[in-house]
Design a protein around this motif. Sequence first.
Motif, PDB file in Angstrom:
ATOM      1  N   ASP A   1      -7.760   2.461  -5.524  1.00  0.00           N
ATOM      2  CA  ASP A   1      -7.470   3.809  -5.023  1.00  0.00           C
ATOM      3  C   ASP A   1      -8.653   4.291  -4.208  1.00  0.00           C
ATOM      4  O   ASP A   1      -9.806   4.221  -4.665  1.00  0.00           O
TER       5      ASP A   1
ATOM      6  N   ALA B   1      -0.266   3.514   5.444  1.00  0.00           N
ATOM      7  CA  ALA B   1      -1.006   2.723   6.428  1.00  0.00           C
ATOM      8  C   ALA B   1      -0.829   3.340   7.797  1.00  0.00           C
ATOM      9  O   ALA B   1       0.233   3.894   8.111  1.00  0.00           O
TER      10      ALA B   1
ATOM     11  N   ALA C   1      -0.488  -3.203   5.040  1.00  0.00           N
ATOM     12  CA  ALA C   1      -1.232  -3.788   3.925  1.00  0.00           C
ATOM     13  C   ALA C   1      -1.415  -5.289   4.084  1.00  0.00           C
ATOM     14  O   ALA C   1      -2.461  -5.833   3.718  1.00  0.00           O
TER      15      ALA C   1
ATOM     16  N   ARG D   1      -5.013  -2.714  -8.484  1.00  0.00           N
ATOM     17  CA  ARG D   1      -4.874  -1.628  -7.503  1.00  0.00           C
ATOM     18  C   ARG D   1      -6.222  -0.971  -7.247  1.00  0.00           C
ATOM     19  O   ARG D   1      -6.982  -0.709  -8.176  1.00  0.00           O
TER      20      ARG D   1
ATOM     21  N   TRP E   1      -6.217  -3.350   7.234  1.00  0.00           N
ATOM     22  CA  TRP E   1      -5.406  -2.290   6.613  1.00  0.00           C
ATOM     23  C   TRP E   1      -6.213  -1.007   6.708  1.00  0.00           C
ATOM     24  O   TRP E   1      -7.345  -0.938   6.239  1.00  0.00           O
TER      25      TRP E   1
ATOM     26  N   ALA F   1       0.836  -1.200   0.000  1.00  0.00           N
ATOM     27  CA  ALA F   1       0.000   0.000   0.000  1.00  0.00           C
ATOM     28  C   ALA F   1       0.869   1.248   0.000  1.00  0.00           C
ATOM     29  O   ALA F   1       2.047   1.210   0.376  1.00  0.00           O
ATOM     30  N   SER F   2       0.269   2.336  -0.398  1.00  0.00           N
ATOM     31  CA  SER F   2       0.987   3.610  -0.420  1.00  0.00           C
ATOM     32  C   SER F   2       1.114   4.213   0.964  1.00  0.00           C
ATOM     33  O   SER F   2       1.999   5.030   1.216  1.00  0.00           O
TER      34      SER F   2
ATOM     35  N   ALA G   1      -4.956   7.066  -0.306  1.00  0.00           N
ATOM     36  CA  ALA G   1      -4.103   5.877  -0.279  1.00  0.00           C
ATOM     37  C   ALA G   1      -4.587   4.843  -1.303  1.00  0.00           C
ATOM     38  O   ALA G   1      -5.752   4.821  -1.698  1.00  0.00           O
ATOM     39  N   TRP G   2      -3.651   3.988  -1.719  1.00  0.00           N
ATOM     40  CA  TRP G   2      -4.024   2.862  -2.571  1.00  0.00           C
ATOM     41  C   TRP G   2      -3.529   1.557  -1.970  1.00  0.00           C
ATOM     42  O   TRP G   2      -2.575   1.519  -1.203  1.00  0.00           O
ATOM     43  N   LEU G   3      -4.237   0.484  -2.335  1.00  0.00           N
ATOM     44  CA  LEU G   3      -3.893  -0.871  -1.922  1.00  0.00           C
ATOM     45  C   LEU G   3      -3.706  -1.684  -3.191  1.00  0.00           C
ATOM     46  O   LEU G   3      -4.581  -1.685  -4.065  1.00  0.00           O
ATOM     47  N   GLN G   4      -2.565  -2.370  -3.291  1.00  0.00           N
ATOM     48  CA  GLN G   4      -2.218  -3.061  -4.532  1.00  0.00           C
ATOM     49  C   GLN G   4      -1.945  -4.532  -4.286  1.00  0.00           C
ATOM     50  O   GLN G   4      -1.272  -4.910  -3.322  1.00  0.00           O
TER      51      GLN G   4
END
Length: 453
Positions: free
Chosen positions: A439, A348, A354, A437, A366, A345-346, A372-375
């Motif tokens: 966002d 947390a 993440a 991803r 998370w 993640a970008s 923020a993004w989670l990938q």
Amino acid sequence: MATGRGAARRAGKAIAALALAAGCWAAAPRADEAGNPLIPGYFADPSIVRHAGEWFVFATIDPWGGDTLGLWRSRDLRHWTFSTPNWPTKAAATSPTSGKSKVWAPSVVRGRDGRYWMYVSVGNEIWVGTAPHPAGPWRDANGGKPLVPADYRPGLHMIDAEAFVDDDGQAYLYWGSGLNWVNGHCFVVRLRPDMVTFDGEPRDVTPAHYFEAPFMLKRNGRYFLTYSWGNTTTDTYQVRYAVGDSPLGPFTEPEDAPILSTDRARGVISPGHHAVFRAGEQDLILYHRQALPFVAGGPVRRQIAVDRLEVDGDRLARVVPTRAGPPIAGAAPRRAPGRRASLRASAAEPGHDAAAAGDDDYATTWRAPAGAWLQADLGAVAAVGESLILPATPATPLRFTMSTSQDGRRWRQVAAPHAATGSPIRLRAPGAARYVRLDFPEGADVVEWRFAR
């Protein structure tokens, strides 16, 4: 969801972070042992019924209730679907005596008429509704007015109603709390067959160390009045009990000791406001406890867990709270495994990395701020297919955009910005990709992100 040694290391790091933030935590369980919390997300004050082979858990939406209740459904006690009942709502259940408090603390039972009856706190008073099925449709059963108004006993909280139906079909209603975490009082009254009208005057049957959340349990001809004592916002909340020969009391605590209380070595903070149910020949206690990492005075985020309850004559044994959860008759041994994916993640919050969204553990999430993004890395380019998001607050819209990439550099948006509620939220990414991803322009708190095999 993530599996394998790499995922185990990531999950271990996430739980280690929780341990540091919480101050104490027992050894991290394997993913297939993390049965508690039982339900994903922040919920409290559970009530459970079974109908036609399906389990229904009604609960308060944290923090401190919502405009509706939360309703979770499952056939195997492992895979749950969230919705909100049509009644009560804060707007529909209101009166001249109502306070500002939201909807919380449901008690749902089946009456001798075969219908389901709900006794619920709205605006610091008690309302009653009925339905032909646990999923509804529900309707008010008392002419649009509270069953117990907020001013029924000035200086006390008229909340936390709990119905009990005895072996002969006779129903009773228990309720009551105090103010400022002290001076709780418990009232009981017999209900007439209509499940609404009081049959006689309510009695004050308050035992020692009672604050709120009564629940009546009958075993071997004895009546066990169980209840909560302490403060749910600190680490003092606990479950106690008193015993009597009648559902109307009197009730006496057999010893000055809780049967369920804070156990920091097991990561259990302030357990309480429970229900007791049977599966097979086993008694089980369903209760809430604080989510971790716990910060005294912080937001109220509670999670629902289940453990064994042992009855020995006229005593209840001390409950041992677990992370694995007990074996339950009719329950799946574990949740279905998902497709391998590693998460990053970008951003947390501390203790909410993440990896927590891919560890198959409902105790961890998370959590990240706006933007923020989670990938997810699926390991190789392949058809993505369906994935499931289990948000920690499924009654609140979760806003996100989904994109995919084959190389992690060039991205293709596959879902326009939108908002979704509920759990699970089902996502489908068309085409082949290695990376997916999400966002989140407003931030997110995600219990799990699972990819179908």
